[in-house]
Design a protein around this motif. Structure first.
Motif, PDB file in Angstrom:
ATOM      1  N   ASP A 118       0.777  -1.309   0.204  1.00 17.02           N
ATOM      2  CA  ASP A 118      -0.048   0.088  -0.021  1.00 17.02           C
ATOM      3  C   ASP A 118       0.744   1.359   0.000  1.00 17.02           C
ATOM      4  O   ASP A 118       1.838   1.344   0.595  1.00 17.02           O
ATOM      5  CB  ASP A 118      -0.804   0.142   1.266  1.00 17.02           C
ATOM      6  N   SER A 172       0.601   3.900   1.068  1.00 18.35           N
ATOM      7  CA  SER A 172       0.524   4.771   2.413  1.00 18.35           C
ATOM      8  C   SER A 172       1.318   4.013   3.479  1.00 18.35           C
ATOM      9  O   SER A 172       1.838   4.692   4.704  1.00 18.35           O
ATOM     10  CB  SER A 172      -0.914   5.111   2.877  1.00 18.35           C
ATOM     11  N   ASN A 213      -6.740   1.049  -2.077  1.00 15.73           N
ATOM     12  CA  ASN A 213      -5.690   2.201  -2.254  1.00 15.73           C
ATOM     13  C   ASN A 213      -4.776   1.372  -3.414  1.00 15.73           C
ATOM     14  O   ASN A 213      -4.609   0.555  -3.431  1.00 15.73           O
ATOM     15  CB  ASN A 213      -5.107   2.343  -1.134  1.00 15.73           C
ATOM     16  N   LYS A 273      -1.885   1.978   8.459  1.00 17.19           N
ATOM     17  CA  LYS A 273      -2.057   3.121   7.956  1.00 17.19           C
ATOM     18  C   LYS A 273      -2.696   4.273   8.511  1.00 17.19           C
ATOM     19  O   LYS A 273      -3.390   4.371   9.570  1.00 17.19           O
ATOM     20  CB  LYS A 273      -3.508   3.009   6.778  1.00 17.19           C
TER      21      LYS A 273
END
Length: 232
Positions: free
Chosen positions: A156, A158, A184, A201
């Protein structure tokens, strides 16, 4: 330099940097300094360079010289990870995660592509050069994961904190149609070495320095006397 965590846990809300004579540390988020034990003249604050001001959304950084002790407070749900650096290391870091680095560490900038910049909202990656130590502020304890030259690793965007400079990255989604429509953006990464990830996250409400803020408000808060107290 020795790092002492409260309750011997990297998830503790405080960490003490024990500096010996001749050692120094550069703190990029001075507001996280809870206490300092040493002579007043051992702390020197200075303006960041303009690119660093933009990426860190701060104007001031601190240099603290040993011998002394620096007590650092950690935002709720964030952890401090200390990464040793060698001269041959080639990891590229998200600069916003860097809480401090030890004296002698240098860094260079690497521009992202326009597409990657638009999606990640981050124009520049930083490569730090040792020997020394890098203090990272991450959402949860930092995790290392090995890369493979053929089988891609999907991370991911993030959650990725650092990756090897020579690794191949591609922004993507994966899985079936339903999965790809509800996730995402991820980095598809192949190469050698390992990546550093934060397992949670980040939530922008957890800590002020992780949020965007207006330039005028940041300048007023950091330049005016007691600006951090009266300007929220």
């Amino acid at each position: 330099m020795e790092i002492i965590y409260e309750n011997a846990s990297s998830q503790a809300r405080m960490a003490t940097l024990q500096l010996l004579k001749g050692e120094a540390v550069h703190v990029l988020h001075p507001n996280q300094i809870v206490a300092f034990q040493g002579r007043p003249e051992q702390r020197e604050d200075a303006l960041m360079k303009l690119p660093s001001m933009y990426r860190k959304k701060r104007l001031i950084q601190s240099r603290i010289l040993g011998p002394g002790r620096v007590l650092m407070g950690l935002p709720e749900a964030y952890s401090l990870a200390v990464v040793p650096l060698e001269a041959k290391d080639d990891l590229l870091f998200e600069f916003r995660h860097v809480l401090f680095y030890t004296e002698g560490v240098t860094f260079t900038t690497h521009l992202q592509s326009v597409k990657n910049t638009l999606i990640t909202q981050d124009l520049v990656k930083m490569q730090f050069h040792g020997p020394g130590n890098l203090g990272l502020l991450t959402a949860g304890p930092i995790h290392h994961m090995a890369l493979d030259a053929v089988e891609p690793l999907y991370v991911d965007v993030s959650c990725l904190v650092a990756y090897p400079r020579q690794a191949k990255l591609r922004l993507c989604v994966y899985g079936n149609t339903l999965a790809s429509q509800h996730m995402n953006y991820h980095w598809e990464i192949t190469g050698h070495g390992h990546v550093l990830m934060q397992p949670c996250k980040p939530d922008p409400k957890l800590d002020e320095h992780m949020k965007s803020d207006s330039l005028l408000r940041r300048i007023a808060r950091e330049v005016l006397p007691f600006g951090g107290v009266f300007i929220k």
